[in-house]
Each structure stands twice: as structure tokens, then as C-alpha cells.
Design a protein around this motif. Structure first.
Motif, short mmCIF file in Angstrom:
data_model
loop_
_atom_site.label_atom_id
_atom_site.label_comp_id
_atom_site.label_asym_id
_atom_site.label_seq_id
_atom_site.Cartn_x
_atom_site.Cartn_y
_atom_site.Cartn_z
N ASP A 120 2.02 7.59 7.39
CA ASP A 120 2.46 6.46 6.96
C ASP A 120 3.93 7.02 7.08
O ASP A 120 3.90 8.00 7.64
N HIS A 121 5.56 5.38 7.90
CA HIS A 121 6.54 5.68 8.34
C HIS A 121 6.26 5.61 9.78
O HIS A 121 6.75 4.75 10.53
N LEU A 122 6.39 7.25 10.41
CA LEU A 122 5.68 6.78 12.71
C LEU A 122 6.67 7.07 13.06
O LEU A 122 5.86 6.88 14.06
N THR B 70 6.71 -1.67 1.65
CA THR B 70 7.33 -2.04 0.88
C THR B 70 8.56 -0.54 1.13
O THR B 70 9.60 -0.22 1.67
N ASP B 71 7.13 0.60 0.50
CA ASP B 71 7.63 2.05 0.49
C ASP B 71 9.01 1.71 -0.47
O ASP B 71 9.83 2.44 -0.54
N TYR B 72 8.50 0.72 -1.78
CA TYR B 72 9.76 1.11 -1.86
C TYR B 72 10.42 2.18 -3.01
O TYR B 72 9.14 2.64 -3.67
N LEU C 25 -0.95 10.36 3.87
CA LEU C 25 -0.16 11.37 4.36
C LEU C 25 2.28 10.34 3.95
O LEU C 25 1.58 9.47 5.45
N HIS C 26 3.15 11.33 5.04
CA HIS C 26 3.84 10.64 5.40
C HIS C 26 4.54 11.84 6.46
O HIS C 26 4.41 12.36 5.62
N VAL C 27 4.58 11.02 7.51
CA VAL C 27 4.60 11.63 8.65
C VAL C 27 5.47 10.99 9.43
O VAL C 27 5.71 9.99 9.64
N ILE D 219 1.10 2.95 -5.96
CA ILE D 219 1.95 4.00 -6.99
C ILE D 219 2.27 5.39 -6.80
O ILE D 219 0.59 5.70 -6.85
N LYS D 220 3.00 6.18 -6.47
CA LYS D 220 2.88 7.14 -5.73
C LYS D 220 3.51 7.66 -7.28
O LYS D 220 4.99 7.45 -7.55
N SER D 221 3.62 8.81 -7.90
CA SER D 221 3.88 10.00 -8.32
C SER D 221 4.96 11.12 -7.40
O SER D 221 4.79 10.15 -6.83
N CYS E 168 0.98 -1.19 0.39
CA CYS E 168 -0.04 0.10 -0.12
C CYS E 168 0.82 1.43 0.17
O CYS E 168 0.52 2.27 0.55
N HIS E 169 2.08 1.29 -0.39
CA HIS E 169 3.32 2.41 -0.70
C HIS E 169 4.33 2.47 -0.89
O HIS E 169 4.97 1.72 -1.05
N THR E 170 4.40 2.45 -2.73
CA THR E 170 5.63 2.56 -3.06
C THR E 170 5.38 3.30 -3.70
O THR E 170 4.64 4.68 -4.81
N HIS E 171 6.83 3.41 -4.03
CA HIS E 171 7.00 5.03 -5.25
C HIS E 171 7.93 4.17 -6.95
O HIS E 171 9.19 4.40 -6.99
N LEU E 172 7.07 3.23 -7.34
CA LEU E 172 7.58 2.54 -8.04
C LEU E 172 8.21 2.62 -9.09
O LEU E 172 8.18 2.17 -10.49
#
Ligand code: ZN
Length: 409
Positions: free
Chosen positions: A265-267, A317-319, A242-244, A141-143, A72-76
Motif C-alpha cells: 500500500d501507498h506506492l 481511505t487509510d483513515y 506492507l506500507h511501502v 483495522i490496524k493496530s 481495506c486499509h484503516t487506522h480506525l
């Protein structure tokens, strides 16, 4: 499609007399009409008509069957790689120092801006296939490596095209608020304005993403920026992520609750107030163990407090090419268990059902039951904890996406 001879069917739907928090059924079978599961249960109760000649049978050989993983969190989508930066960090340079000298995220921004759409697609395709081999059937997938509209648009178009090239489900998120682009370094307000009035409306107009994400951190965006951007995203019907609280406690949990984010996410530096606010608002905590591990983060998310407060926990993964260059979601589970003390059941739920909740698709993805998508993994092992324990290698015999075998036999 009939999957039979399943030693342990890990449904991720506990109760109904099933075993444990993962809802395991021993000696089981799963039946699907192609895309959708129609029946699952003990082999002894298998409906007789399902054994007809028209059914394709897959023999699980007594192994584990579980839902396809949800990352649920990648920068593919990106160009370039950052192994030299990895070496510099290993030799003592900090993430912030590398970023300040033109490395870090901005080096990926430069490479991604220069890359053609075809080149970006080619790289993303290769990595999506890799994710599939690790058992991921749905990937967010995030931009966020464009920071200008032509490149942000290019990245999201690539992510959208990916589903026609690789049998993987994608959920796309606009992360124009990743870092402030160099052209706007002394006028962050103008960039926030451009995000709200130009880019977010264009994302929605062109149906490029269903959610908006913001990196709230010193050197990126403030909580006040986040409120402004989130208001614009909400007005356009986008979900929020959010990335926080990655490097500093920025009161990110409280902010995520106030913005009704689907996930925060992160935390790593989440405060006690943040935990309480997230619990109350039902915000999913997206933990990213590979990023913390790879950057040797001195803090760690308050896992015990999150669990005690019953905040739902997702593992992703936060790939990304800088701080988490892996697509091995099971490995992320192993890190969360060994380094943070996360319960193995919560790790497995976090990469399936709860990850699907973070993406707003829990109703049909992330668990096994009638009317759920037939996204399934047949594992080569007899026990669902084995892949977490025997880390660093995939244990997958077959990946099934929407009832079709897309990897293995
Ligand atoms: Zn990220």
C-alpha cells in the motif's frame, strides 16, 4: 429479502452477457435468504416463489444497487486528533519536521497509550458508524499506535469488540512495526526482536489479528527488518501487508512480491521493477488517494504502469488522525480518478471486489452473486458513476449487511 425495482445492479462480476467491466444488469432484482444472496438477475427472470408473502421487499425506486464497500486499509482505533498539525503543515512545516519535534505518529501513540479501553472503543464505534453511513460494510483495522504490547493488545481488543457494537465486518491487522517506539530509538534491533518473539506470537495466541503489516520507510523499518518480521509472522500463519514506497522508492514492490504480501500500500514512489514484480506475484496495489492528497505528496503512484501490467488495484481511505482523516471511500475514488487518471470502473472495482481480494475475502465479499454475502447498498442515484462525480456527500438510501437493513430505510 427481495430487493426489487433496481435500475442498475452493479454486480462487479462482468461477463454472462452483462454490461461493461462492472457487470451491470439493468432492471434487476436481488434475492437473499438473510445472510447470503441466493439469486440476482433481470426482474423478468425473477423466480415466481420469491414473491411469496414471507419475503421482505425493499424497493430500490429505480436506483443503483451495488456491493457494500470494502475499506481495506484503516487506522480506525486511536485517541486524540491532529488538526493543529494540519495547520502547521498548511503553513509550511514538513511531515518529517513535525515528527522530529514530537508531533506526527508519536503524538497519537502517546494519546492512545493513555486512553482507557472504553474511551478507545467509544471513539472507534463512532467512526465505524460513520464509515457505515458512507457505505462501508467491511473495514480493515490496524493496530500500531501502541508500539508496546499492552497498548497494541488494547487496540486489537477494541477492534475485535467493535463487531459486537456496530453492524460492520472487521479484518484486523497487527502493525506493531509502524514506527520504532521512543524507548527503542537507539536499539531498533531489540524492538524487531520483541515484535518477532513476543508480540506476534501473542497476537496469534489471543486471536487478535489475521495479518501483519510493516511500515517500510526511512525513519521507520528497513527492508531487512521487514524480512525478519515477515518470517516470524508467516511462521505464525499471519497474512502479510506492507506500507511501502510512500515518501521514497525503497524497492517496496519487489519486497512485497518476495514476501508474498497480499497487498502493498501507498506506492507513490513505486519503481518499474516494483510494478513488474507485483504483477508477477499477484500482489494487490493498495492505493491511498486521500493520504497523498492531504499531505500534498509531490509524487503519485504509477497508475498507467500498474494498469498496463494488470496489477490489481484496490482503493482505501487509510483513515488515520494524521494524514488521512476521512472515511469517505467514494471521495478517495474521485481523487484517484481526477488526480491520477484512474479509470472510474477501476476505482469502483478497487473499493469493492479488489479490496476484498486484498483482505483475502473475495470469495464472499465485494461482489453480487449467488452465495455471496448480502452486503448491499441501495443508492439514491440512477447511475453508478454519480457518487464519484457528485463528490463529498453520501448518496446512500439503504445499507444492508448480511441481509439486514443497518442504515436507512
Ligand atoms: Zn496506513
Amino acid at each position: 429479502v427481495l430487493i426489487q425495482n433496481i435500475g442498475r445492479l452493479v454486480t462487479m462480476e462482468p461477463g454472462h452477457g452483462r454490461e461493461g467491466a462492472l457487470g451491470v444488469i439493468a432492471d434487476a432484482a436481488v434475492l437473499s435468504d438473510g445472510e447470503t444472496i441466493t439469486w440476482c438477475g433481470p426482474t423478468a427472470e425473477l423466480p415466481a416463489e420469491s414473491r411469496s408473502g414471507e419475503t421482505t421487499a425493499i424497493d430500490a425506486q429505480g436506483g443503483v444497487v451495488m456491493p457494500g464497500l470494502v475499506d481495506c486499509h484503516t487506522h480506525l482505533v486511536h485517541a486524540g486528533s491532529r488538526e493543529r498539525e494540519f495547520v502547521a503543515r498548511a503553513r509550511g512545516e514538513s511531515y518529517q519536521a513535525i515528527a522530529a519535534s514530537g508531533g506526527g505518529i508519536l503524538s497519537t501513540v502517546r494519546a492512545t497509550r493513555e486512553a482507557s479501553e472504553d474511551a478507545l472503543l467509544e471513539g472507534a464505534q463512532r467512526r465505524a458508524l460513520e464509515a457505515l453511513r458512507f457505505g462501508t460494510t467491511t473495514i480493515e483495522i490496524k493496530s500500531g499506535y501502541g508500539l508496546d504490547w499492552p497498548t497494541e493488545q488494547k487496540m486489537l481488543r477494541v477492534a475485535k469488540q467493535l463487531t459486537t457494537q456496530v453492524p460492520i465486518r472487521t479484518v484486523r491487522t497487527f502493525l506493531g512495526a509502524h514506527v520504532v517506539p521512543p524507548e527503542f530509538s537507539d536499539r531498533r534491533g531489540a524492538y524487531v526482536e520483541a515484535l518477532c518473539t513476543e508480540m506476534i506470537p501473542a497476537v496469534v495466541r489471543e486471536a487478535l489479528a489475521t495479518a501483519c503489516d510493516i511500515f517500510v520507510e526511512e525513519g521507520a523499518f528497513s527492508a531487512e527488518d521487514a524480512r525478519t518480521i515477515a518470517a516470524a509472522a508467516r511462521a505464525q500463519g499471519l497474512a502479510m501487508r506492507l506500507h511501502v514506497d510512500q515518501f521514497h522508492d525503497g524497492d517496496g514492490g519487489v519486497l512485497a512480491a518476495a514476501l508474498q504480501a497480499a497487498s502493498a500500500d501507498h506506492l507513490d514512489c513505486l519503481s518499474a521493477q516494483g510494478v513488474a514484480a507485483m504483477a508477477k506475484a499477484g500482489v494487490v496495489a493498495g492505493l491511498l488517494p486521500a493520504a497523498s492528497f492531504f499531505t500534498r505528496c509531490p509524487q503519485r503512484p504509477p497508475v498507467e504502469q500498474l494498469v498496463a501490467a494488470q496489477v490489481p488495484i484496490a482503493i482505501a481511505t487509510d483513515y488515520n488522525p494524521g494524514t488521512a482523516p476521512t472515511l469517505d471511500l467514494m471521495l478517495c475514488g474521485t481523487i484517484a480518478i481526477t488526480q491520477w487518471g484512474l479509470d472510474p470502473d477501476l476505482a469502483l472495482l478497487g473499493m469493492t471486489r479488489i479490496a476484498a481480494r486484498a483482505l483475502g475475502c473475495e470469495s464472499h465479499l465485494g461482489s453480487i452473486g449467488p452465495s455471496k454475502a448480502a452486503d448491499l447498498l441501495v443508492l439514491q442515484c440512477k447511475d453508478e458513476y454519480y457518487p464519484l462525480y457528485r463528490f463529498g456527500t453520501p448518496h446512500i438510501r439503504t445499507v444492508i449487511r448480511a441481509g439486514e437493513v443497518v442504515f436507512g430505510e
